[in-house]
Design a protein around this motif. Structure first.
Motif, PDB file in Angstrom:
ATOM      1  N   ARG A 208       0.832  -1.209   0.000  1.00  0.00           N
ATOM      2  CA  ARG A 208       0.000   0.000   0.000  1.00  0.00           C
ATOM      3  C   ARG A 208       0.859   1.249   0.000  1.00  0.00           C
ATOM      4  O   ARG A 208       0.492   2.278  -0.588  1.00  0.00           O
ATOM      5  N   GLN A 209       2.007   1.199   0.632  1.00  0.00           N
ATOM      6  CA  GLN A 209       2.919   2.347   0.614  1.00  0.00           C
ATOM      7  C   GLN A 209       3.450   2.591  -0.793  1.00  0.00           C
ATOM      8  O   GLN A 209       3.599   3.738  -1.226  1.00  0.00           O
ATOM      9  N   HIS A 214       2.638   6.085  -5.817  1.00  0.00           N
ATOM     10  CA  HIS A 214       2.455   6.025  -7.276  1.00  0.00           C
ATOM     11  C   HIS A 214       3.705   5.489  -7.960  1.00  0.00           C
ATOM     12  O   HIS A 214       4.142   6.002  -8.998  1.00  0.00           O
ATOM     13  N   GLU A 215       4.277   4.429  -7.389  1.00  0.00           N
ATOM     14  CA  GLU A 215       5.477   3.818  -7.930  1.00  0.00           C
ATOM     15  C   GLU A 215       5.124   2.544  -8.695  1.00  0.00           C
ATOM     16  O   GLU A 215       4.151   1.868  -8.379  1.00  0.00           O
ATOM     17  N   ALA A 216       5.946   2.229  -9.697  1.00  0.00           N
ATOM     18  CA  ALA A 216       5.794   0.955 -10.391  1.00  0.00           C
ATOM     19  C   ALA A 216       6.276  -0.165  -9.471  1.00  0.00           C
ATOM     20  O   ALA A 216       7.126   0.045  -8.608  1.00  0.00           O
ATOM     21  N   SER A 237       2.476  -7.455 -11.324  1.00  0.00           N
ATOM     22  CA  SER A 237       3.287  -6.280 -11.651  1.00  0.00           C
ATOM     23  C   SER A 237       2.361  -5.180 -12.144  1.00  0.00           C
ATOM     24  O   SER A 237       1.306  -5.463 -12.736  1.00  0.00           O
ATOM     25  N   GLY A 238       2.732  -3.941 -11.880  1.00  0.00           N
ATOM     26  CA  GLY A 238       1.874  -2.841 -12.293  1.00  0.00           C
ATOM     27  C   GLY A 238       2.626  -1.526 -12.409  1.00  0.00           C
ATOM     28  O   GLY A 238       3.719  -1.365 -11.848  1.00  0.00           O
ATOM     29  N   GLU A 239       2.035  -0.605 -13.171  1.00  0.00           N
ATOM     30  CA  GLU A 239       2.596   0.733 -13.331  1.00  0.00           C
ATOM     31  C   GLU A 239       1.487   1.765 -13.145  1.00  0.00           C
ATOM     32  O   GLU A 239       0.337   1.526 -13.522  1.00  0.00           O
ATOM     33  N   PRO A 240       1.853   2.929 -12.595  1.00  0.00           N
ATOM     34  CA  PRO A 240       0.840   3.977 -12.418  1.00  0.00           C
ATOM     35  C   PRO A 240       0.449   4.603 -13.753  1.00  0.00           C
ATOM     36  O   PRO A 240       1.236   4.627 -14.695  1.00  0.00           O
ATOM     37  N   GLY A 244      -3.826  13.847 -18.340  1.00  0.00           N
ATOM     38  CA  GLY A 244      -3.413  15.215 -18.606  1.00  0.00           C
ATOM     39  C   GLY A 244      -3.027  16.002 -17.364  1.00  0.00           C
ATOM     40  O   GLY A 244      -3.690  15.918 -16.344  1.00  0.00           O
ATOM     41  N   GLY A 245      -1.907  16.725 -17.463  1.00  0.00           N
ATOM     42  CA  GLY A 245      -1.440  17.529 -16.338  1.00  0.00           C
ATOM     43  C   GLY A 245      -0.727  16.701 -15.283  1.00  0.00           C
ATOM     44  O   GLY A 245      -0.448  17.200 -14.190  1.00  0.00           O
ATOM     45  N   GLY A 246      -0.451  15.442 -15.597  1.00  0.00           N
ATOM     46  CA  GLY A 246       0.240  14.590 -14.635  1.00  0.00           C
ATOM     47  C   GLY A 246      -0.630  14.106 -13.502  1.00  0.00           C
ATOM     48  O   GLY A 246      -0.116  13.714 -12.449  1.00  0.00           O
ATOM     49  N   ASN A 247      -1.944  14.111 -13.702  1.00  0.00           N
ATOM     50  CA  ASN A 247      -2.866  13.663 -12.648  1.00  0.00           C
ATOM     51  C   ASN A 247      -2.895  12.128 -12.570  1.00  0.00           C
ATOM     52  O   ASN A 247      -3.101  11.454 -13.583  1.00  0.00           O
ATOM     53  N   PHE A 248      -2.715  11.606 -11.373  1.00  0.00           N
ATOM     54  CA  PHE A 248      -2.726  10.161 -11.168  1.00  0.00           C
ATOM     55  C   PHE A 248      -4.122   9.618 -11.425  1.00  0.00           C
ATOM     56  O   PHE A 248      -5.122  10.139 -10.919  1.00  0.00           O
ATOM     57  N   ALA A 249      -4.219   8.543 -12.243  1.00  0.00           N
ATOM     58  CA  ALA A 249      -5.526   8.006 -12.623  1.00  0.00           C
ATOM     59  C   ALA A 249      -5.722   6.559 -12.189  1.00  0.00           C
ATOM     60  O   ALA A 249      -6.819   6.020 -12.347  1.00  0.00           O
ATOM     61  N   GLY A 250      -4.683   5.914 -11.666  1.00  0.00           N
ATOM     62  CA  GLY A 250      -4.836   4.528 -11.230  1.00  0.00           C
ATOM     63  C   GLY A 250      -3.635   3.691 -11.631  1.00  0.00           C
ATOM     64  O   GLY A 250      -2.546   4.201 -11.880  1.00  0.00           O
TER      65      GLY A 250
END
Length: 525
Positions: A208-209, A214-216, A237-240, A244-250
């Motif tokens: 969770r950390q 927002h790290e891969a 395995s996953g990537e953030p 647009g604008g660098g907003n985190f989406a998941g």
């Protein structure tokens, strides 16, 4: 049909008004500099015929809303279905109907133009935009289908979450195969899904950390337990994802089934442990052969050599004394060889197992002949408290061997004038047999080594008796072969009790009617 050399655009015009048709053809010729190839149909049915005859190879369809065989958006619906949206359609209407325009676009029409308002330039621009949008959509659909094909043939499962790390109601999640159903996933975070458990020491906390930062991440291992009790292991395995604008989406990523690998690792670990145990057995085996077996023969050979060299005179007293020494050494060697052979047969699966029903007290009496001789020499009393009537189902030779070892050990470690008690009692579906002495006992730290051949050491008895170091190891394997367990209780300086269990005849019943029986309801689980 108006045909241009090397056309820039191929158009199917479905229009039944001659004046409107002429105006549209003139506008197309002007806008595309005479290089627009135009095919004309006065109704939807003839338009379909032209499409089929030309293998559907048109860049755009211009469709009027008022035709002999259709009105409004009826014609659009028919053409869209027949062409499966393979050709972009622009709706032409005599009236500027905003409601119809919205409906047309909602149903994938590329544009809606009012014939009274548009210019040649606007028509050309609408056609260019329509064809380009259509090409873009086809390319997107092709990429989507390519992605779907990769996903179908891949052993990995794809997944995604929203910005709050919850699985959205969208296709392509890891719920599609051998993981939870979509209903179990949608709207939940991974740590809220029943059955998921990380294999890391810190559990979900460390993961969770990573997500909060927002790290891969790579190869985060989890186990999923389904409702039927089955388990599958996954490397995730996953990537953030940032919009647009660098907003985190998941997050988006893959999950790889590593169940076979985990099982292979577990089997390898078990095999390594078994190999280490076997190596320990081998080392102990050769240690016994190199030392314990050689030692008694050295005594026999040494005594015989004294006679041979005339150092000991062959008078009656010398012969008796030397004979006793040689007998003791030979007996010890014989017992050691017997134990080694029995243990070797157990390891190789050469011991026959023939369970039968017999009385415990009778089996105890059968093993006391040799033990009584040893006990009398040390003035030790052996009491058989096991009453008649306790019948067990086990291999008789195995049980007799265990009793001989345990009673022999009790005699060995009990001082002169001591006491040994052999008892039996019902314990649920088993009969528990115990051998108790008031001998020297042993330190608690030695208990863990009693049943391991790799760490077994023989301790001299109270009269200097020597053992083989294999007795309790054999007892444990023989008892387990009969479906029972063995345990030792000891207090240094006060004595030792060894208990072992074997299946009772008619498990669950107290056939003996004996006061020593333990009611099943009172037995600790």
């Amino acid at each position: 049909m108006s045909v241009a050399k090397d056309p820039i655009v191929r158009v199917l015009l479905v229009e039944n008004d001659a004046a409107d048709r002429a105006a549209i053809e003139q506008a197309l010729a002007f806008s595309f500099q005479g290089r627009a190839e135009i095919h004309h149909a006065d109704c939807v049915a003839r338009g379909i015929g032209i499409l089929v005859g030309n293998s559907w190879e048109f860049d755009v369809i211009l469709l009027d809303t008022n035709l002999p065989d259709s009105s409004g958006l009826q014609g659009f619906g028919v053409l869209a279905k027949v062409t499966q949206n393979a050709v972009p359609i622009i709706i032409l209407s005599s009236e500027d109907d905003e409601t119809m325009a919205e409906q047309a676009v909602e149903h994938d029409a590329q544009d809606f133009l009012c014939k009274a308002d548009f210019t040649a330039g606007q028509l050309a621009r609408a056609i260019r935009f329509a064809t380009q949008r259509h090409k873009t959509r086809l390319a997107l659909e092709e990429n989507r289908e390519r992605f779907r094909q990769f996903a179908r043939v891949s052993s990995d499962r794809i997944w995604e979450t929203d910005r709050e790390f919850r699985f959205p109601d969208a296709p392509g999640t890891l719920a599609d195969d051998s993981l939870p159903t979509r209903g179990d996933l949608i709207g939940k975070t991974p740590w809220e899904v029943s059955g998921f458990r990380p294999l890391t020491e810190d559990g979900w906390e460390g993961h969770r950390q990573v997500l909060a930062g927002h790290e891969a991440f790579r190869e985060f291992e989890v186990v999923y337990a389904d409702d039927a009790g089955g388990e599958t292991y996954w490397s995730i395995s996953g990537e953030p994802v940032f919009h647009g604008g660098g907003n985190f989406a998941g997050y988006r990523g893959t999950a790889t089934d590593i169940t076979d690998r985990k099982r292979a690792e577990a089997e390898l670990a078990a095999a390594s442990e078994s190999l280490a145990q076997m190596n320990g057995h081998k080392d102990k085996f050769f240690s016994i052969i190199a030392h314990d077996l050689r030692s008694p023969f050295a005594g026999v050979v040494g005594t015989a050599d004294l006679f041979r060299r005339g150092i000991v005179k062959p008078d009656a007293d010398s012969i008796v004394e030397s004979g006793e020494l040689m007998y003791a050494a030979a007996t010890r060697a014989y017992n050691l060889v017997e134990d080694l052979l029995e243990w070797s047969r157990l390891q190789l699966g050469g011991v026959s197992f023939t369970p039968q029903a017999f009385d415990v007290a009778q089996a105890v009496q059968e093993t006391l002949d040799q033990a009584n001789l040893q006990a009398e020499a040390k003035d030790i009393e052996i009491e058989v408290a096991a009453p008649l009537g306790f019948r067990i189902v086990a291999d008789r030779q195995a049980v007799n061997a265990v009793l001989r070892n345990l009673i022999g050990n009790a005699v060995k470690f009990t001082p002169e004038g001591g006491r040994i008690t052999v008892d039996a009692g019902r314990l649920g579906g088993m009969v528990e047999i115990s051998v108790t002495d008031n001998g020297v006992g042993m330190p608690a730290e030695k208990l863990d080594k009693l049943f391991s051949i790799a760490e077994q050491t023989s301790t001299p008895g109270t009269a200097g008796e020597r053992g083989t170091g294999l007795g309790l190891v054999l007892c444990k394997e023989l008892i387990e072969m009969n479906g029972g367990e063995i345990a030792v209780e000891t207090v240094r300086g006060e004595g030792t009790t060894v208990r072992f269990t074997v299946p009772a005849e008619g498990a669950g019943e107290d056939k003996g009617g004996n006061p020593h029986a333990v009611p099943e309801a009172e037995v600790d689980a």
